[in-house]
Design an enzyme around this catalytic site. Structure first.
Site, PDB file in Angstrom:
ATOM      1  N   GLU A  16      42.980  23.253  35.977  1.00 21.57           N
ATOM      2  CA  GLU A  16      43.043  22.032  35.186  1.00 21.57           C
ATOM      3  C   GLU A  16      43.284  20.801  36.066  1.00 21.57           C
ATOM      4  OE1 GLU A  16      46.634  21.502  32.800  1.00 21.57           O
ATOM      5  OE2 GLU A  16      47.755  22.709  34.218  1.00 21.57           O
TER       6      GLU A  16
ATOM      7  N   CYS B  33      46.552  14.356  37.908  1.00 26.51           N
ATOM      8  CA  CYS B  33      47.315  15.546  38.265  1.00 26.51           C
ATOM      9  C   CYS B  33      46.303  16.621  38.668  1.00 26.51           C
ATOM     10  CB  CYS B  33      48.133  15.955  37.041  1.00 26.51           C
ATOM     11  SG  CYS B  33      49.015  17.490  37.264  1.00 26.51           S
TER      12      CYS B  33
ATOM     13  N   CYS C  90      49.238  31.195  40.484  1.00 25.40           N
ATOM     14  CA  CYS C  90      50.259  30.881  41.493  1.00 25.40           C
ATOM     15  C   CYS C  90      51.072  32.129  41.770  1.00 25.40           C
ATOM     16  CB  CYS C  90      51.169  29.758  41.003  1.00 25.40           C
ATOM     17  SG  CYS C  90      52.435  29.293  42.204  1.00 25.40           S
TER      18      CYS C  90
ATOM     19  N   CYS D 288      57.378  31.289  38.833  1.00 28.81           N
ATOM     20  CA  CYS D 288      58.579  30.720  38.204  1.00 28.81           C
ATOM     21  C   CYS D 288      58.629  31.136  36.734  1.00 28.81           C
ATOM     22  CB  CYS D 288      58.567  29.199  38.312  1.00 28.81           C
ATOM     23  SG  CYS D 288      58.545  28.641  40.025  1.00 28.81           S
TER      24      CYS D 288
ATOM     25  N   CYS E 111      57.130  28.740  33.942  1.00 29.75           N
ATOM     26  CA  CYS E 111      55.807  28.152  34.201  1.00 29.75           C
ATOM     27  C   CYS E 111      54.702  29.112  33.771  1.00 29.75           C
ATOM     28  CB  CYS E 111      55.687  27.841  35.690  1.00 29.75           C
ATOM     29  SG  CYS E 111      54.044  27.286  36.149  1.00 29.75           S
TER      30      CYS E 111
ATOM     31  N   GLY F 271      49.256  25.875  40.636  1.00 29.22           N
ATOM     32  CA  GLY F 271      49.356  26.368  42.014  1.00 29.22           C
ATOM     33  C   GLY F 271      50.443  25.714  42.835  1.00 29.22           C
ATOM     34  N   GLU F 272      50.770  26.374  43.950  1.00 35.70           N
ATOM     35  CA  GLU F 272      51.764  25.861  44.891  1.00 35.70           C
ATOM     36  C   GLU F 272      51.002  25.277  46.092  1.00 35.70           C
ATOM     37  OE1 GLU F 272      55.052  25.123  45.382  1.00 35.70           O
ATOM     38  OE2 GLU F 272      54.182  24.533  47.286  1.00 35.70           O
TER      39      GLU F 272
ATOM     40  N   SER G  11      53.938  18.170  45.204  1.00 37.53           N
ATOM     41  CA  SER G  11      55.077  18.775  44.524  1.00 37.53           C
ATOM     42  C   SER G  11      55.170  20.226  44.978  1.00 37.53           C
ATOM     43  CB  SER G  11      54.846  18.709  43.013  1.00 37.53           C
ATOM     44  OG  SER G  11      55.870  19.391  42.327  1.00 37.53           O
TER      45      SER G  11
ATOM     46  N   SER H 199      60.611  20.863  43.330  1.00 36.89           N
ATOM     47  CA  SER H 199      61.001  21.450  42.048  1.00 36.89           C
ATOM     48  C   SER H 199      62.303  22.200  42.235  1.00 36.89           C
ATOM     49  CB  SER H 199      59.896  22.398  41.581  1.00 36.89           C
ATOM     50  OG  SER H 199      58.740  21.649  41.318  1.00 36.89           O
ATOM     51  N   LEU H 200      63.394  21.557  41.890  1.00 41.57           N
ATOM     52  CA  LEU H 200      64.713  22.140  42.147  1.00 41.57           C
ATOM     53  C   LEU H 200      65.146  23.064  40.992  1.00 41.57           C
ATOM     54  CD1 LEU H 200      66.835  22.069  44.368  1.00 41.57           C
ATOM     55  CD2 LEU H 200      67.885  20.114  43.249  1.00 41.57           C
TER      56      LEU H 200
ATOM     57  N   ASN I 292      58.084  22.545  28.555  1.00 41.42           N
ATOM     58  CA  ASN I 292      56.995  22.831  27.611  1.00 41.42           C
ATOM     59  C   ASN I 292      57.030  24.319  27.317  1.00 41.42           C
ATOM     60  OD1 ASN I 292      55.730  20.173  27.660  1.00 41.42           O
ATOM     61  ND2 ASN I 292      55.437  20.684  29.816  1.00 41.42           N
TER      62      ASN I 292
ATOM     63  N   CYS J  49      52.304  20.098  31.840  1.00 43.03           N
ATOM     64  CA  CYS J  49      52.244  21.060  32.944  1.00 43.03           C
ATOM     65  C   CYS J  49      52.113  22.501  32.478  1.00 43.03           C
ATOM     66  CB  CYS J  49      53.525  21.005  33.763  1.00 43.03           C
ATOM     67  SG  CYS J  49      54.163  19.374  33.976  1.00 43.03           S
TER      68      CYS J  49
HETATM   69  N1  SAH Z   1      53.870  24.482  42.396  1.00 42.56           N
HETATM   70  C1  SAH Z   1      54.328  23.154  42.474  1.00 42.56           C
HETATM   71  C2  SAH Z   1      53.445  22.153  41.760  1.00 42.56           C
HETATM   72  C3  SAH Z   1      52.884  22.558  40.446  1.00 42.56           C
HETATM   73  S1  SAH Z   1      54.011  22.688  39.115  1.00 42.56           S
HETATM   74  C4  SAH Z   1      55.759  23.052  42.012  1.00 42.56           C
HETATM   75  O1  SAH Z   1      56.272  23.996  41.453  1.00 42.56           O
HETATM   76  O2  SAH Z   1      56.372  22.015  42.276  1.00 42.56           O
HETATM   77  C5  SAH Z   1      54.389  20.990  38.766  1.00 42.56           C
HETATM   78  C6  SAH Z   1      55.710  20.765  38.050  1.00 42.56           C
HETATM   79  O3  SAH Z   1      55.656  21.255  36.701  1.00 42.56           O
HETATM   80  C7  SAH Z   1      56.852  21.478  38.715  1.00 42.56           C
HETATM   81  O4  SAH Z   1      57.988  20.665  38.826  1.00 42.56           O
HETATM   82  C8  SAH Z   1      57.103  22.612  37.751  1.00 42.56           C
HETATM   83  O5  SAH Z   1      58.390  23.100  37.894  1.00 42.56           O
HETATM   84  C9  SAH Z   1      56.827  21.962  36.415  1.00 42.56           C
HETATM   85  N2  SAH Z   1      56.602  22.919  35.334  1.00 42.56           N
HETATM   86  C10 SAH Z   1      55.993  24.106  35.390  1.00 42.56           C
HETATM   87  N3  SAH Z   1      55.979  24.698  34.176  1.00 42.56           N
HETATM   88  C11 SAH Z   1      56.586  23.851  33.332  1.00 42.56           C
HETATM   89  C12 SAH Z   1      56.877  23.892  31.947  1.00 42.56           C
HETATM   90  N4  SAH Z   1      56.517  24.931  31.187  1.00 42.56           N
HETATM   91  N5  SAH Z   1      57.514  22.847  31.419  1.00 42.56           N
HETATM   92  C13 SAH Z   1      57.861  21.788  32.176  1.00 42.56           C
HETATM   93  N6  SAH Z   1      57.627  21.685  33.482  1.00 42.56           N
HETATM   94  C14 SAH Z   1      56.992  22.714  34.063  1.00 42.56           C
HETATM   95 FE1  SF4 Z   2      53.845  28.053  40.893  1.00 46.32          FE
HETATM   96 FE2  SF4 Z   2      54.860  25.591  40.601  1.00 46.32          FE
HETATM   97 FE3  SF4 Z   2      54.400  27.169  38.465  1.00 46.32          FE
HETATM   98 FE4  SF4 Z   2      56.387  27.756  40.124  1.00 46.32          FE
HETATM   99  S1  SF4 Z   2      56.219  25.927  38.853  1.00 46.32           S
HETATM  100  S2  SF4 Z   2      54.878  29.206  39.308  1.00 46.32           S
HETATM  101  S3  SF4 Z   2      55.492  27.159  42.082  1.00 46.32           S
HETATM  102  S4  SF4 Z   2      52.879  26.341  39.836  1.00 46.32           S
END
Ligand code: SAH
Ligand code: SF4
Length: 382
Positions: free
Chosen positions: A92, A105, A112, A116, A119, A166-167, A198, A220-221, A299, A342
């Site tokens: 996307e 974006c 990925c 996480c 995600c 993706g990362e 990110s 992404s902390l 989300n 996201c």
């Molecule tokens: N992999 C990278 C970049 C892609 S994710 C990363 O993790 O930083 C981009 C952002 O969306 C990250 O901060 C991630 O933690 C956040 N994200 C992923 N899934 C989400 C969700 N379901 N709701 C809100 N934020 C989310």
């Molecule tokens: Fe991958 Fe970023 Fe999603 Fe974590 S938040 S699974 S690093 S895309």
């Protein structure tokens, strides 16, 4: 020989390609401008290039976008595209218009591998890295589509965030030429401050990016301590918080901005309590990292088993951080009516890898402590 997609090259790569064709390097700049500044894909249009070069390009090269699977436009102007990257995979890109900027974006991988918990991309598992051309194609297509769509002659996209699927730092070799193309004055000419990578925290690559192509950095902390972060962002087991924050500090020496943005996805009852805010304050003080916090409303999606924190709790959390002197913003949700937020595409994308199942299995085994029966050994047994 299959024709090379010229979106794969940054200017240096294109110059090398032109040299191989027996052309002068500076031709690459002209070609690069035609492609990225003007959105041209037909070599016959490129009238200031010698006819002989145009003919060579016609047989050896192409400029090709990714096929669009779907396009959705929200009432608020947000547009989301799903692009086909082959073998049943799709990625996307989302355009978010605001008064003073247009942000795209962009995705860096199909799926990925970090996995996480909150995600949906992570829940899909990893399919493959995108190539440089596939990353750039999202911007190339969106920019030139939007100019026509919005009837604008000048640039529409002013900011890029690598926050799609993706990362990005696990696809480093494709990412860097893509970033260089975004920054190049002969292409999109974006400012380093307006291109953001990110990352979930791939420490060695944060250091390399500082040297190779320093752009703005978001990390992404999502948790203030290792026990919780190990669970939410499994990469933390490899690169724990202290190492990550030290890498952030080192990056600031190269970064175009004087702070790192910490993203923090607010999960009901998981990481949104007053003690978590206090631990965060302590953490950034201990490591003395110049930073801003961006609290993201989660989300939700069913497979995560997680819920969005109620708004009053998000605001209270933000207040605690702000009162401690940390600049904190709460992310606005955009394009809700088209699921543009996201990682919302899991439902649309074919799950070829049965990744959700594997994730569930992996998690179950990680959480189970195997108790081996202890046999009493007596001297007689020896
Ligand atoms: N992999 C990278 C970049 C892609 S994710 C990363 O993790 O930083 C981009 C952002 O969306 C990250 O901060 C991630 O933690 C956040 N994200 C992923 N899934 C989400 C969700 N379901 N709701 C809100 N934020 C989310
Ligand atoms: Fe991958 Fe970023 Fe999603 Fe974590 S938040 S699974 S690093 S895309």
């Amino acid at each position: 020989m299959t024709a090379v997609n010229l979106l794969e090259f940054d200017l240096e790569g294109l110059a090398a390609f032109c040299e191989k064709l027996g052309e002068k390097k500076f031709r690459a700049t002209q070609l690069f401008r035609w492609i990225h500044q003007r959105g041209a894909s037909d070599f016959t249009q490129m009238t200031d290039l010698a006819k002989s070069l145009r003919e060579k390009l016609a047989t050896t090269a192409r400029v090709e976008a990714l096929p669009v699977v779907t396009q959705h436009e929200s009432k608020d102007g947000t547009i989301k595209w799903l692009f086909d990257v082959g073998d049943g995979n799709a990625v996307e890109a989302v355009f978010i218009p605001e008064d003073d900027r247009g942000t795209l974006c962009v995705s860096s991988q199909a799926g990925c591998a970090v996995g996480c918990r909150f995600c949906s991309t992570g829940h899909q598992g990893f399919s493959r890295n995108l190539s440089t051309g596939e990353i750039v194609a999202q911007l190339w297509f969106a920019e030139h589509f939007l100019r026509k769509h919005l009837k604008r002659n000048e640039r529409v996209i002013s900011n890029v965030v690598m926050m799609g699927m993706g990362e990005p730092l696990q696809n480093y070799s494709a990412l860097v030429p893509a970033l260089r193309t975004m920054l190049d004055d002969n292409a999109y000419g974006l400012s380093r401050r307006r291109v953001t990578v990110s990352t979930s925290g791939v420490v060695p690559m944060i250091d390399r990016l500082g040297i190779d192509c320093a752009v703005a950095m978001a990390v992404s902390l999502h948790a203030p301590n290792d026990a919780l972060r190990d669970d939410l962002v499994p990469l933390n087991r490899k690169y724990p918080i202290a190492e990550l924050l030290e890498a952030c500090k080192r990056y600031l020496a190269y970064a175009p901005r004087d702070f790192i943005t910490f993203e923090y996805c607010m999960l009901d009852g998981v990481n949104d309590q007053p003690e978590h805010a206090r631990q965060l304050i302590e953490l950034v003080r201990t490591h003395d990292v110049s930073c801003k916090f961006n609290l993201i409303p989660f989300n939700p999606f069913p497979a995560s088993g997680l819920l969005r924190s109620p708004q009053p709790r998000v605001l209270a959390f933000a207040k605690t951080l702000s009162e401690a002197g940390l600049v904190t913003t709460v992310r606005k949700t955009r394009g809700d009516d088209i699921d543009a937020a996201c990682g919302q595409l899991a439902g649309d994308v074919k799950d070829r890898t049965r990744a959700a199942e594997r994730m569930a299995q992996r998690r179950a085994s990680e959480r189970t402590i195997v108790l081996h029966p202890v046999r009493k050994t007596t001297p007689l047994e020896h």
